[in-house]
Design an enzyme around this catalytic site. Structure first.
Site: not given
Length: 792
Positions: A304, A539, A543
């Site tokens: 990300d 995080d 995800d």
């Protein structure tokens, strides 16, 4: 202290200290998660009670029966190897356990009317737990306060659909919040919770598989079918052939001891454990040891933007009015009203809260932010409903002037969000007739070491893919500035259809914007279908699906508890640069074990070959157990422990067996050839057993030392010193302790009349055989590749 009446626990006060103590006294306390490391007793048991140690003990008992007690020295080497492995693993366990405490998430509970953080094992029946987006539900309970709570129950149902939870609804341990916030009352703890009935696979997916350990275990498994039967056959053949029973026991024991690659599995496990300890010291928690190896084989890392490319410290820049007669201050007021009203605590919400005070607008409807929706919304008491989030998810069609404004700011690296008024706010229905009020710009800062980190991975042939929920233009701009190769190849995932080829999409592009959680998972699966080994960093709850799909999952310690619970690695400082250390540790383990494994298998190969040969020969086996001890310990055991921990960060070749065979096979062939030549010379000249066995030890030691030098390449001062030291120690045994090891005197000139010419030819013969075997292996590899290409 009265028992807690669970249904009547006040959600705004929680339990009192007295009630908590009463629940603990009654045994109504939760249990902690299983330790990531084995217990000390398990380490002792698993390293001590092995099949090979059992064989060693049985052989030791048989040798004890012969009265040749000095031949029991091999047991000391086995005990020493086992002790080293145990000590190293316990040291690693202590370091990793310390790191677990740092990474361990705390549970927010309400007690005595005060907020406090406790560990999972300190939760008791009746506790009031405060929940926020991204939290994993630690125990079973019921909802007592809900501000748009949405739960993903895929860990227990397999379905990734979100479920809204209202007051009185049940909450199941192991699930996690993907939206909203609220409170729950604990109704089950410990063994009674649902999470304790889940298999580890349901929570964490399949265990990481170690190619290295699997290959070694296959070798070991094959040997277990050979060692015992062959040893028994050799013993029977010698007794039947007229060799005395004591000599038959010593010869058969020497053969079986030689076949055992003792220490190889132990060394591999110990090396992984030491790597975990090294990484723990560098603020990286390893949750699954084989994952160290897996990450070293990774050729694609998906990440990300926030927390990896950028620092994650978002800042509110400005609000841009997009509706006539609506000033920027009004846009800010609406944005703040939505943010404070929903109670969202993500990075964007925190950036707005830090810049704008709470306008204290009364809300009647609340829809917290969701990774699937990509927007949050509130209905204010004045009857107006508003949403705030990604423009592409709020509007089906964006007008050209608005899109131009969005693109203009995205190219500057800003995150561009939209504020819109809607007619009816319902999370179950598409937004109806949204009217754009304004745009909000959020900035982020590229991490200082980002360029160096991505350049390192580029040099290592590891491809970086950026998968983000932000606008693809924004992400692409930031990725370019961070030095990510081909960052201009980006795609807006809102334009991608479900039946599109995600494998081709993932291969052709580098930056993916406006990605939903399910799309993240499908992109990674698409890369895996194309034979890539994929790592994923994340995080947040958006995800989770991707982390579970990836071959290797990496979570930031600052992320949600649910994300950390399924990751293979947790970066304690949330610093992506630590991935370089993890990659290096994995490569060190694989490269070094590939090298030292050949040293162990030389002994195994020549022992198996000699055992087969001497079944059909009337003469005794060429070694006694004690004569193998200097070779086993000095040429294999001691140097392998040092070499296995040496820095070795070369790229992985994925050719374990070829690397092993190209060192071990020529050495084993040479040793068998020389021993048979020595036996023939002994028969022809009538040489005694002690004389021929000494020659066999000298030639075997010389060839094993040559193999050690080969394994030590590239040489440095430490390796040269190690190789010279073991050679000196080997010669010292022959000079000063020849009687103990049943060898003839070093000063017997006759032994060197035979030994010197034979040893002089050892190196050229070894190199010749290595060339022959390398040629054979290369031809086999070409045929295999040609066959694979033909099948395709």
């Amino acid at each position: 202290m009265a028992d807690v009446n669970i249904p009547q626990t006040d959600p705004d006060v929680g339990l009192s200290d007295a009630q908590v103590q009463q629940q603990i006294h009654n045994g109504n306390q939760n249990t902690g998660e299983e330790s990531l490391t084995r217990s000390t007793s398990d380490i002792f048991r698993d390293n001590t009670f092995t099949l090979f140690n059992l064989i060693n003990v049985v052989l030791g008992a048989l040798i004890f029966y012969t009265g040749s007690y000095k031949n029991l020295l091999f047991l000391g080497i086995a005990i020493f190897n086992t002790a080293i492995g145990i000590i190293q693993e316990i040291r690693s366990k202590r370091q990793v356990d310390k790191m677990v405490l740092l990474a361990e998430g705390k549970i927010n509970v309400l007690r005595n009317g005060q907020d406090m953080q406790i560990r999972s094992e300190d939760i008791v029946l009746g506790d009031i737990i405060q929940l926020g987006r991204g939290d994993q539900i630690p125990v079973d309970g019921v909802t007592v306060r809900s501000r748009g709570i949405e739960v993903d129950e895929s860990p227990i149902t397999g379905e990734s659909e979100t479920i809204s939870k209202n007051i009185g609804d049940k909450l199941t341990s192991g699930t996690y919040l993907i939206g909203g916030s609220g409170k729950m009352r604990v109704t089950k703890v410990g063994a009674d919770t649902f999470v304790n009935h889940l298999s580890s696979e349901a929570k964490q997916g399949e265990d990481t598989s170690s190619i290295l350990l699997n290959t070694i275990n296959r070798i070991i498994k094959s040997l277990t079918y050979v060692i015992i039967p062959l040893g028994i056959i050799l013993f029977a053949a010698k007794v039947y052939g007229g060799t005395g029973i004591n000599r038959a026991i010593l010869g058969s024991s020497a053969a079986m001891i030689g076949m055992i690659p003792e220490g190889l599995v132990l060394l591999t496990s110990m090396t992984l454990a030491v790597s975990a300890m090294h990484l723990a010291r560098k603020q990286t928690l390893v949750r699954d040891l084989p994952a160290i190896e897996t990450l070293a084989r990774v050729d694609v890392i998906c990440l990300d933007k926030t927390g990896t490319i950028t620092s994650g410290n978002l800042k509110f820049v400005e609000a841009i009015p997009m509706m006539k007669n609506v000033p920027a201050a009004e846009v800010e007021k609406v944005v703040a009203g939505i943010t404070y009203g929903t109670g969202d605590g993500n990075e964007t919400a925190n950036a707005i809260k830090n810049a704008i005070d709470d306008p204290e607008l009364k809300t009647e409807k609340i829809i917290p932010f969701s990774s699937d929706r990509k927007w949050s919304g509130v209905g204010f008491s004045d009857g107006h409903d508003y949403v705030f989030g990604a423009p592409q998810f709020i509007f089906k069609h964006i007008e050209k002037p608005v899109q131009a404004k969005i693109t203009q700011n995205a190219k500057k690296g800003y995150r561009v969000l939209a504020v819109a008024q809607v007619d009816n706010l319902d999370p179950r229905d598409p937004l109806k007739d949204p009217k754009l009020i304004g745009l909000v710009l959020i900035s982020d800062v590229i991490r200082p070491n980002a360029k160096n980190t991505f350049q390192y991975f580029r040099n290592q042939d590891v491809t970086i893919k950026v998968i983000s929920g932000d606008d693809p233009t924004t992400v692409s701009t930031i990725a370019k500035h961070a030095g990510i190769q081909n960052a201009e190849n980006n795609v807006d995932m809102t334009t991608v259809k479900d039946d599109d080829d995600f494998g081709k999409l993932a291969a052709d592009n580098t930056v993916f914007g406006r990605v939903t959680p399910d799309q993240k998972k499908r992109l990674i699966a698409g890369l895996q279908d194309r034979k890539h080994t994929v790592a994923m960093t994340g995080d947040g709850v958006n995800d989770l699906l991707a982390l579970r799909q990836a071959d290797c999952g990496i979570a930031m310690a600052s992320g949600s508890e649910s994300t950390k619970s399924i990751a293979d690695f947790v970066l304690i400082n949330s610093n992506f640069d630590a991935m370089i250390d993890v990659l290096k540790e994995g490569r060190r383990v694989i490269n070094n074990i590939e090298r030292v494994a050949s040293m162990y298998l030389i002994k195994t190969m020549y022992s198996v070959a000699l055992s087969f040969i001497f079944v059909f020969f009337a003469m005794g086996y060429p070694f006694e157990p004690i004569q193998l001890t200097p070779i086993t310990s000095l040429m294999v055991g001691i140097p392998s422990f040092f070499l296995a921990l040496e820095p070795n960060f070369n790229k992985i070749t994925n050719q374990f067996m070829k690397q092993v065979l190209i060192i071990s096979t020529p050495a084993a062939v040479c040793i068998v050839g020389y021993i048979m030549l020595i036996e023939v010379i002994g028969l022809f000249f009538g040489l005694k057993y002690e004389f021929t066995s000494t020659l066999c030890v000298l030639l075997t030691g010389a060839i094993c030392w040559l193999a050690l030098v080969m394994v030590s390449r590239p040489l440095n001062r430490l390796k040269i010193g190690l190789d010279i030291l073991v050679l000196v120690a080997f010669l010292s045994i022959i000079i000063f302790f020849n009687n103990i090891f049943s060898l003839v005197s070093f000063f017997n000139k006759d032994i060197w009349l035979y030994a010197v010419p034979l040893i002089a030819t050892a190196y050229p013969l070894y190199m010749f055989m290595q060339g022959v075997i390398a040629n054979v292996l290369d031809k086999r590899e070409k045929k295999r590749m040609q066959k694979r290409n033909n099948n395709q």
